[in-house]
Design a protein around this motif. Structure first.
Motif, PDB file in Angstrom:
ATOM      1  N   TYR A   5      -9.230 -34.926   8.853  1.00 44.15           N
ATOM      2  CA  TYR A   5      -7.942 -34.713   8.197  1.00 44.15           C
ATOM      3  C   TYR A   5      -8.113 -34.180   6.769  1.00 44.15           C
ATOM      4  CZ  TYR A   5      -5.252 -37.229  11.801  1.00 44.15           C
ATOM      5  OH  TYR A   5      -4.634 -37.618  12.961  1.00 44.15           O
ATOM      6  N   ALA A   6      -9.277 -33.671   6.440  1.00 43.71           N
ATOM      7  CA  ALA A   6      -9.518 -33.232   5.062  1.00 43.71           C
ATOM      8  C   ALA A   6      -8.513 -32.164   4.623  1.00 43.71           C
ATOM      9  CB  ALA A   6     -10.950 -32.703   4.925  1.00 43.71           C
ATOM     10  N   ILE A   7      -8.264 -31.182   5.468  1.00 45.57           N
ATOM     11  CA  ILE A   7      -7.324 -30.112   5.099  1.00 45.57           C
ATOM     12  C   ILE A   7      -5.912 -30.671   5.011  1.00 45.57           C
ATOM     13  CG2 ILE A   7      -6.376 -27.875   5.776  1.00 45.57           C
ATOM     14  CD1 ILE A   7      -9.025 -27.364   7.271  1.00 45.57           C
ATOM     15  N   LEU A  12      -1.254 -32.413   1.804  1.00 53.32           N
ATOM     16  CA  LEU A  12      -0.291 -33.489   1.570  1.00 53.32           C
ATOM     17  C   LEU A  12      -0.383 -34.047   0.154  1.00 53.32           C
ATOM     18  CD1 LEU A  12      -0.648 -35.328   4.989  1.00 53.32           C
ATOM     19  CD2 LEU A  12       1.412 -34.188   4.156  1.00 53.32           C
ATOM     20  N   GLY A  13      -1.396 -33.620  -0.586  1.00 53.32           N
ATOM     21  CA  GLY A  13      -1.536 -34.108  -1.950  1.00 53.32           C
ATOM     22  C   GLY A  13      -0.505 -33.540  -2.906  1.00 53.32           C
ATOM     23  N   GLY A  14       0.148 -32.444  -2.516  1.00 55.25           N
ATOM     24  CA  GLY A  14       1.200 -31.874  -3.344  1.00 55.25           C
ATOM     25  C   GLY A  14       2.556 -32.412  -2.929  1.00 55.25           C
ATOM     26  N   ARG A  17       5.251 -32.721   2.799  1.00 58.11           N
ATOM     27  CA  ARG A  17       5.477 -33.986   3.506  1.00 58.11           C
ATOM     28  C   ARG A  17       4.996 -33.944   4.951  1.00 58.11           C
ATOM     29  NH1 ARG A  17      10.033 -32.648   1.023  1.00 58.11           N
ATOM     30  NH2 ARG A  17      11.056 -32.090   2.979  1.00 58.11           N
ATOM     31  N   LEU A  18       5.010 -32.745   5.547  1.00 60.95           N
ATOM     32  CA  LEU A  18       4.688 -32.649   6.962  1.00 60.95           C
ATOM     33  C   LEU A  18       3.862 -31.397   7.217  1.00 60.95           C
ATOM     34  CD1 LEU A  18       5.488 -34.467   9.373  1.00 60.95           C
ATOM     35  CD2 LEU A  18       7.228 -32.775   9.942  1.00 60.95           C
ATOM     36  N   VAL A  19       2.705 -31.582   7.873  1.00 62.49           N
ATOM     37  CA  VAL A  19       1.787 -30.483   8.163  1.00 62.49           C
ATOM     38  C   VAL A  19       1.690 -30.307   9.677  1.00 62.49           C
ATOM     39  CG1 VAL A  19      -0.576 -29.627   7.947  1.00 62.49           C
ATOM     40  CG2 VAL A  19       0.439 -30.976   6.094  1.00 62.49           C
TER      41      VAL A  19
END
Length: 223
Positions: A5-7, A12-14, A17-19
Motif C-alpha cells: 500500500y506504499a503508493i 492518501l497523505g494529502g 480520501r479515496l484511491v
C-alpha cells in the motif's frame, strides 16, 4: 515482488480520501473486448498471494479473484467492444472502458493509480501512472486479477472452439491463426488490425478508421 500500500498511503497523505487502482486486459488480443477493472480497498490485509495476474497460474488466479471479490471495498468493470476498437482506436477504447469501470464503482475515487506509463483516462480524475503498478500496488494488483479472470471467462463462453478462445482468450496462438486462415474472422474479431494483411482470403474485410477519429493502431506486439 509483493505489492504493498506504499503508493496508496503516499496519495492518501494529502487531501485524497479515496484511491482506486486500475488495470486493463485484452489490449494485444485479436478478438474480444478490451476490459478494465477498478478496485477500491479499505487498506486492510489483502488475500494471500495477491499479485500481478500474469504471475499467477490460471487456477490460482481464479481462486484469488474469488477472495478479492469478497475483500475489496469497491469493484467496477468496464469494457469496450471490438467494434468500438475498430471505430475509435485502442486509446479511445481504453479511455471508454476505464471510465465505465470508474462509473461502476460504488464510490467516486479522488485519484486513480493506473498501471503503465500513459494516462489514457484523462480528466476529471487525477491519475498517477505507475509502470508495473500491478506488482507495486495492492489496488492495481487486485484490478489486474479481476480484469483477467472476468475477460478470460467471457472469451471462453463465446464458443467458436476452432479458434481456441477458451485457451487463448483471443490472443494469437497457432490454433487461432490456423482457424483465421481457414474460416476467417468471427463477429468478435477486431477488423482494423494488421493480422488481416496476412490473410489473402479475408483481407477485403479489413476496416480502415477515419483519420479524424483515429489515433493510430498501437503496436500489437509491444504490450
Amino acid at each position: 515482488m509483493n505489492p504493498s500500500y506504499a503508493i496508496e498511503r503516499t496519495l492518501l497523505g494529502g487531501r485524497t480520501r479515496l484511491v482506486a487502482g486500475i488495470d486493463e486486459v485484452g489490449r494485444g488480443a485479436w478478438a474480444g473486448p478490451v476490459s478494465v477493472c477498478a478496485v477500491v480497498t479499505d487498506l486492510s490485509d489483502p488475500p494471500s498471494g495477491l499479485t500481478d495476474s500474469k504471475l499467477l497460474t490460471a487456477a490460482r488466479r481464479t481462486a484469488v479473484a474469488a477472495e478479492v471479490q469478497e475483500w475489496a471495498a469497491g469493484i467496477g468493470h468496464g469494457e469496450a467492444s471490438a467494434a468500438e476498437i475498430d471505430e475509435l482506436g485502442m486509446t479511445e477504447a481504453l479511455r471508454r472502458a476505464a471510465r465505465r469501470a470508474l462509473d461502476a464503482l460504488p464510490y467516486r475515487p479522488d485519484v486513480v493509480i493506473l498501471d503503465g506509463k500513459h494516462d489514457y483516462i484523462g480528466s476529471p480524475w487525477p491519475v498517477r501512472c505507475e509502470v508495473k503498478g500491478d506488482q507495486a500496488s495492492i489496488s492495481v494488483a487486485a484490478a489486474s486479477v479481476l480484469a483477467k479472470v472476468r475477460r478470460d471467462g467471457y472469451m471462453a463462453e463465446l464458443g467458436f472452439p476452432e479458434y481456441g478462445f477458451a485457451d487463448n482468450a483471443g490472443y494469437p496462438s497457432p490454433a487461432h491463426q490456423a482457424a483465421l486462415a481457414e474460416l476467417g474472422p468471427t463477429p468478435h474479431h477486431r477488423l482494423s488490425w494488421s493480422y488481416l494483411d496476412d490473410l489473402p482470403r479475408w483481407r477485403h474485410l479489413k476496416k480502415h478508421r477515419d483519420p479524424a477519429v483515429s489515433e493510430g493502431q498501437l503496436d500489437l506486439f509491444a504490450m
